[in-house]
Design an enzyme around this catalytic site. Structure first.
Site, PDB file in Angstrom:
ATOM      1  N   ARG A 263      77.892  50.265  -5.469  1.00 45.44           N
ATOM      2  CA  ARG A 263      78.002  48.748  -5.906  1.00 45.44           C
ATOM      3  C   ARG A 263      76.689  48.026  -5.788  1.00 45.44           C
ATOM      4  NH1 ARG A 263      83.557  45.739  -4.829  1.00 45.44           N
ATOM      5  NH2 ARG A 263      82.245  44.339  -6.561  1.00 45.44           N
TER       6      ARG A 263
ATOM      7  N   LYS B 252      71.040  42.711  -6.967  1.00 48.54           N
ATOM      8  CA  LYS B 252      72.373  42.712  -7.514  1.00 48.54           C
ATOM      9  C   LYS B 252      72.950  41.387  -7.385  1.00 48.54           C
ATOM     10  CE  LYS B 252      76.402  43.152  -4.558  1.00 48.54           C
ATOM     11  NZ  LYS B 252      77.326  42.288  -4.724  1.00 48.54           N
ATOM     12  N   ASN B 253      72.992  40.517  -6.502  1.00 52.48           N
ATOM     13  CA  ASN B 253      73.509  39.000  -6.685  1.00 52.48           C
ATOM     14  C   ASN B 253      72.766  37.865  -7.352  1.00 52.48           C
ATOM     15  OD1 ASN B 253      75.458  40.334  -5.098  1.00 52.48           O
ATOM     16  ND2 ASN B 253      74.830  39.363  -3.233  1.00 52.48           N
TER      17      ASN B 253
ATOM     18  N   ARG C 276      88.826  35.878  -0.405  1.00 52.53           N
ATOM     19  CA  ARG C 276      87.958  35.456  -1.356  1.00 52.53           C
ATOM     20  C   ARG C 276      88.657  34.329  -2.703  1.00 52.53           C
ATOM     21  NH1 ARG C 276      83.969  39.569  -1.463  1.00 52.53           N
ATOM     22  NH2 ARG C 276      82.551  37.785  -2.422  1.00 52.53           N
TER      23      ARG C 276
ATOM     24  N   CYS D  17      89.122  41.280  -1.658  1.00 54.75           N
ATOM     25  CA  CYS D  17      88.494  42.753  -0.944  1.00 54.75           C
ATOM     26  C   CYS D  17      88.837  42.916   0.588  1.00 54.75           C
ATOM     27  CB  CYS D  17      87.146  42.754  -1.376  1.00 54.75           C
ATOM     28  SG  CYS D  17      85.941  41.558  -0.725  1.00 54.75           S
TER      29      CYS D  17
ATOM     30  N   ASP E 241      75.521  39.087   4.496  1.00 54.20           N
ATOM     31  CA  ASP E 241      75.354  40.485   3.872  1.00 54.20           C
ATOM     32  C   ASP E 241      74.580  41.550   4.734  1.00 54.20           C
ATOM     33  OD1 ASP E 241      75.392  39.170   0.494  1.00 54.20           O
ATOM     34  OD2 ASP E 241      77.032  39.402   1.933  1.00 54.20           O
TER      35      ASP E 241
END
Ligand code: EPZ
Length: 416
Positions: free
Chosen positions: A397, A22-23, A121, A116, A305
């Site tokens: 997500r 994803k990243n 952020r 979030c 993460d």
């Protein structure tokens, strides 16, 4: 509202293939905006953050088509526009469109990226660095207006190796006049992938993956074909699942060279590992060992993460452990849910003190964000009895199909 129902307590057995990252794919989708032709991205994960990013790209005139794991993107008719509010405002990653839009169009208007639950952020490091390359950035009530008709190469030093700020600088510098030297750059594998992708498009970049990246601007970037690397965080999640629930599992296509810090902690916990190439076999004979002390830090340190997922595993390990979360200020949200399952966790500032217990019991749980939700799946698979995980859409997500993967590893899970 749907929820996941997990019947925990049985040791794992099975094999899972690790999805694309994803990243890595999100900044690469931003970079694809700068190609004047067709770009094909293979091994693209089918996750909601990618779907949202594709909707945003369409808002700027890109045409996109998905064929299984392949994405075909045509950015030939890019026009300035506005990111669809209902996507860009809620998805933090939209901020990394800034560098690309300025590089290709010389202007951009972006809603402020949502904060979030894991932290505020802020984007101050992005704005400061882009201003050093000549960008004029005005913070208006509904969003950020950016103009940069002639980006100029610059020598920039980031106060903190921010992943997103590094990506935005690289995404603008590839089209700037002259050379850019970025110091104290992030060294995450996703930066290396972005730079490799941009080089396939014709960019001139050296030093990706080190703390100093040198970029020589070029006049044009062309479309290309690229295959996304496997997701190190998804792989690490399933490695920590094995540590928590016990049993024997195999991971296929795991980017093991990117997981050294995680594998070291798993060894300290007594998890046996046998690897060959990108294939990893893990098993945990008996209860894991605790007594772990880790601090999350930029790559190649222990990744933030995977912090929540490690916490879930340490709840059942023998002994006391400490996790110091040094990247985000609010990333212990899943601890409250774990305590309701019988875990013993005490939070003090940036540190979580975990006293391992012999068992956890199934509970009605609520996911609050992506990685915390994955941590609850780990705890539920290891707990005795049934758990229900509500709001599990957050997990989608970043995880292509958490139900498919958990079942492949032998977890009894249903969507209810
Ligand atoms: C990327 O977020 C990842 N997201 C995050 O993954 C990951 O946790 C993070 O890097 C750290 O590795 C994507 O790649 C889409 P940062 P990013 O800029 O770029 C502060 C997941 O679960 N900061 O390195 O936002 C910031 O508040 C997600 O997949 C500023 O103060 O991370 C944070 O405390 C979560 N000002 C720290 O730096 C800025 O301008 C790290 O942020 C930018 C960041």
């Amino acid at each position: 509202m749907d929820y996941l129902e997990i019947e925990g307590g049985s040791p794992l057995c099975g094999e899972v293939r690790i999805q694309g990252s994803k990243n890595a794919v999100l900044p690469i989708l931003s970079a694809a905006l700068q190609g004047t032709g067709i770009t094909v991205i293979d091994n693209c994960p089918d996750i909601s953050d990618v779907s949202a990013m594709l909707e945003i790209l369409k808002g700027y005139g890109c045409s996109t088509r998905r064929e299984g794991k392949r994405l075909i993107i045509d950015a030939g008719d890019l026009h300035s526009g506005r990111a669809p509010e209902d996507y860009a405002g809620v998805m933090r990653s939209s901020i990394m469109l800034l560098g690309s839009l300025l590089g290709r169009l010389g202007e951009a208007f972006l809603p402020y990226p949502g904060g979030c639950v894991i932290g505020k952020r802020p984007i101050d490091l992005h704005l400061q660095a882009l201003r050093e390359m000549g960008a004029e950035l005005t913070e208006e009530p509904e969003g950020l207006r950016a103009v940069c008709a002639h980006p100029a190469g610059a020598r920039i030093r980031l106060p903190f190796p921010s992943v997103g700020a590094t990506e935005n600088v690289v995404l603008l510098a590839v089209r700037a006049e002259g050379d850019t030297i970025l110091q104290n750059a992030a060294r995450e594998p996703e930066i290396t992938e972005l730079c490799r992708f941009l080089s396939c498009m014709g960019a001139k970049i050296e030093g990706a993956g080190t703390g100093t990246i040198r970029i020589r601007g070029v006049k044009e970037l062309h479309g290309t074909e690229y295959r996304i690397q496997p997701d190190r965080i998804v792989a690490g999640t399933y490695m920590l699942l094995a540590a928590a629930a016990g049993g024997k599992v195999a991971l296929r296509d795991a980017p093991l060279e990117q997981l050294a810090a995680v594998r070291k902690v798993l060894s300290q916990m007594g998890v046996r590992q046998e690897s060959s190439g990108n294939h990893l076999l893990l098993w945990c004979p008996g209860r894991c060992r605790g007594g772990i002390q880790i601090r999350t830090s930029p790559y190649p340190g222990f990744p933030t993460d995977l912090q929540s997922q490690l916490m879930a595993a340490l709840c059942l390990a023998e002994g006391d452990s400490v996790i110091d979360e040094r990247i985000f200020e609010e990333r212990f949200k899943s601890a409250e849910e774990l305590v309701r399952m019988g875990a013993r966790i005490h939070i003090q500032g940036s540190r979580a003190f975990i006293h391992g217990v012999g068992k956890l019991h199934g509970e009605r749980l609520e996911a609050r964000e992506l990685r915390g939700g994955a941590a609850l799946c780990i705890a539920a698979a290891a707990a005795e009895g049934k758990s229900r995980i509500h709001q599990y859409h957050y997990i989608a997500r970043g995880y292509e199909n958490i139900i498919r993967d958990l079942k492949a590893l032998g977890v009894m899970v249903q969507c209810r």
